[in-house]
Design a protein around this motif. Structure first.
Motif, PDB file in Angstrom:
ATOM      1  N   SER A  76      -2.812   1.468   6.196  1.00 36.19           N
ATOM      2  CA  SER A  76      -2.720   0.120   6.790  1.00 36.19           C
ATOM      3  C   SER A  76      -3.014  -0.164   8.255  1.00 36.19           C
ATOM      4  O   SER A  76      -3.762  -1.458   8.368  1.00 36.19           O
ATOM      5  CB  SER A  76      -1.465  -0.736   5.963  1.00 36.19           C
TER       6      SER A  76
ATOM      7  N   SER B  74      -9.620  -4.112  -2.198  1.00 34.22           N
ATOM      8  CA  SER B  74      -8.456  -4.522  -2.795  1.00 34.22           C
ATOM      9  C   SER B  74      -7.768  -5.889  -2.331  1.00 34.22           C
ATOM     10  O   SER B  74      -7.276  -6.780  -2.893  1.00 34.22           O
ATOM     11  CB  SER B  74      -7.207  -3.512  -2.795  1.00 34.22           C
TER      12      SER B  74
ATOM     13  N   VAL C 162      -0.314  -7.507   4.490  1.00 37.49           N
ATOM     14  CA  VAL C 162      -0.262  -6.127   4.120  1.00 37.49           C
ATOM     15  C   VAL C 162       0.904  -5.388   4.312  1.00 37.49           C
ATOM     16  O   VAL C 162       1.438  -5.387   5.575  1.00 37.49           O
ATOM     17  CB  VAL C 162      -1.453  -5.240   4.422  1.00 37.49           C
TER      18      VAL C 162
ATOM     19  N   THR D 278      -0.645   7.998  -0.584  1.00 38.01           N
ATOM     20  CA  THR D 278      -1.521   8.693  -1.707  1.00 38.01           C
ATOM     21  C   THR D 278      -0.926   9.792  -2.466  1.00 38.01           C
ATOM     22  O   THR D 278      -1.674  10.166  -3.289  1.00 38.01           O
ATOM     23  CB  THR D 278      -2.968   9.031  -1.188  1.00 38.01           C
TER      24      THR D 278
ATOM     25  N   GLY E  78       0.901   5.258   3.555  1.00 34.08           N
ATOM     26  CA  GLY E  78       0.208   3.997   3.114  1.00 34.08           C
ATOM     27  C   GLY E  78       0.267   3.172   4.270  1.00 34.08           C
ATOM     28  O   GLY E  78      -0.497   2.130   4.561  1.00 34.08           O
TER      29      GLY E  78
ATOM     30  N   TYR F 166     -10.619   5.288   2.066  1.00 35.81           N
ATOM     31  CA  TYR F 166      -9.420   4.350   1.863  1.00 35.81           C
ATOM     32  C   TYR F 166      -9.455   3.398   2.771  1.00 35.81           C
ATOM     33  O   TYR F 166      -8.979   2.226   2.318  1.00 35.81           O
ATOM     34  CB  TYR F 166      -7.977   5.279   1.752  1.00 35.81           C
TER      35      TYR F 166
ATOM     36  N   GLY G 181       2.496  -1.547   4.314  1.00 28.86           N
ATOM     37  CA  GLY G 181       2.340  -0.039   3.901  1.00 28.86           C
ATOM     38  C   GLY G 181       3.602   0.740   4.084  1.00 28.86           C
ATOM     39  O   GLY G 181       4.375   0.600   5.177  1.00 28.86           O
TER      40      GLY G 181
ATOM     41  N   VAL H 272       0.765  -1.081   0.088  1.00 29.08           N
ATOM     42  CA  VAL H 272       0.180  -0.162  -0.106  1.00 29.08           C
ATOM     43  C   VAL H 272       0.993   1.228  -0.013  1.00 29.08           C
ATOM     44  O   VAL H 272       1.387   1.347   0.998  1.00 29.08           O
ATOM     45  CB  VAL H 272      -0.800   0.036   1.173  1.00 29.08           C
TER      46      VAL H 272
ATOM     47  N   MET I 294      -1.123  -1.687  -4.373  1.00 31.67           N
ATOM     48  CA  MET I 294      -2.064  -0.356  -4.661  1.00 31.67           C
ATOM     49  C   MET I 294      -1.330   0.727  -5.090  1.00 31.67           C
ATOM     50  O   MET I 294      -0.700   1.358  -4.094  1.00 31.67           O
ATOM     51  CB  MET I 294      -2.787  -0.409  -3.211  1.00 31.67           C
TER      52      MET I 294
ATOM     53  N   ILE J 247      -8.887  -0.109   0.691  1.00 25.58           N
ATOM     54  CA  ILE J 247      -7.967  -1.341   1.038  1.00 25.58           C
ATOM     55  C   ILE J 247      -8.802  -2.560   1.444  1.00 25.58           C
ATOM     56  O   ILE J 247      -8.529  -3.646   0.800  1.00 25.58           O
ATOM     57  CB  ILE J 247      -7.406  -0.868   2.423  1.00 25.58           C
TER      58      ILE J 247
END
Length: 357
Positions: A154, A129, A144, A75, A150, A121, A146, A72, A104, A126
């Motif tokens: 997460s 995804s 996951v 952004t 991100g 998000y 991140g 992740v 992502m 998430i």
């Protein structure tokens, strides 16, 4: 007759002149050549929705670990920082170690996506995804991983889905105590920064503003980087690496307006995540609800997320299996580049391998 001091100095002078000539030639090539290729590891886009693109990287070995990895990205930036170039790619490294990797990635939010909030998000992008990774891989469990904000997203997901499909949580340079991010606090001081007026005026936050704010963290950094580039202009590998990192840094994305407003007010100003006061979708976020294995890697020389900002994370979560590691490097060089292959990536592989069967 003894040679003069000038005679002894002539070879050094000639060598320096020759190096200066070569640097000028390389400098002209630098200015006229195309941007370096990035993100070259083969992948397929398996889903796209607005600002989100979900990619699956094609395996590079026959035998894979059972648990897929979903990475992740923050952004603000493109996810190709995970896949800069062959030999400088975390994705490639993990693929060669036998992991099934998904990422992502983010696109510039459309004007109508200015209303996206942190909830969108954490409670939508998430989970959606993860469901698609489960469907594509055929596995129920998902790791996951991140990076930076991100990692924050997460972490929030993990706290709000304690019984969900997350098998492991790996985090890189993830802030929790936003009061320790001193320079960000300085430029977003609520006494002078009218975030409501900004968002109500521009909608999505333009990347130029974000780029300038990061530059303010190290005002002399860009100039020093150019000097270092010039001094190493005859070093092809240095120049290649510089150009890739410079391209990634320059290709910042706009931020969804409401996401930015919420981040400034609730995380930066009120420090609600660290205080245990954050709510998303009407649900309280409790770090102690995170029970899965957690690895948090921090950088010794991180000017964006100082150690003090990320340190409370491991102490605050409820996992019995949790580890913090502090590695040499900066905010970006921790996760990407020539040194990461000797530091973070092997550590991640060692930690993740025994938890991915």
């Amino acid at each position: 007759m003894m040679p003069t001091a000038e005679a002894f100095a002539l070879p050094d002078i000639r060598a320096e002149i020759e190096r200066a000539i070569q640097r000028n030639i390389k400098g002209l090539e630098f200015l006229t050549s195309a941007a370096p290729a990035v993100g070259q590891t083969p992948k397929d886009e398996i889903h796209r929705r607005g600002t989100l693109s979900l990619y699956h990287y094609r395996p590079l070995v026959d035998e894979l670990y059972r648990v897929p990895v979903l990475m992740v990205m923050a952004t603000t930036n493109r996810a190709y920082i995970f896949d800069l170039a062959p030999g400088q790619s975390m994705v490639e490294y993990l693929l060669l170690k036998g992991y099934d990797v998904y990422v992502m990635d983010w696109n510039a939010p459309r004007p109508d996506e200015k209303r996206l909030r942190i909830e969108d998000y954490v409670l939508d992008f998430i989970p959606d995804s993860i469901r698609r990774v489960q469907e594509d891989s055929g596995e129920e469990d998902v790791t996951v991983a991140g990076y930076c904000m991100g990692g924050v997203l997460s972490t929030l997901y993990a706290a709000l889905h304690p019984g969900g499909p997350m098998k492991n949580l790996a985090l890189f340079t993830t802030p929790v105590d936003f009061s320790r991010m001193k320079l960000f606090h300085a430029w977003s001081d609520r006494r002078y920064f009218d975030v409501d007026r900004l968002i109500d005026t521009v909608g999505n936050v333009p990347p130029e503003m974000l780029f300038a704010s990061f530059d303010m963290l190290r005002p002399a950094g860009r100039g020093a980087g150019v000097v270092q580039l010039w001094d190493n202009m005859d070093n092809d590998e240095f120049v290649k690496s510089y150009r890739m990192f410079d391209r990634w840094g320059a290709e910042m994305l706009p931020l969804a307006g409401e996401y930015f407003r919420q981040t400034v007010k609730e995380l930066m100003w009120d420090n609600k995540l660290h205080k245990g006061e954050l709510e998303l979708g009407g649900r309280p976020v409790r770090l102690q609800n995170i029970k899965v294995p957690v690895l948090h890697a921090l950088a010794q020389h991180d000017h964006i997320v100082p150690y003090e900002a990320g340190q409370p994370l491991i102490a605050g979560i409820g996992s019995a299996d949790k580890e913090e590691v502090v590695l040499k490097g900066g905010h970006v060089s921790l996760a990407a580049g020539p040194n990461a292959v000797r530091r973070l990536w092997p550590k991640l592989d060692d930690w993740l391998g025994v938890r991915s069967t």
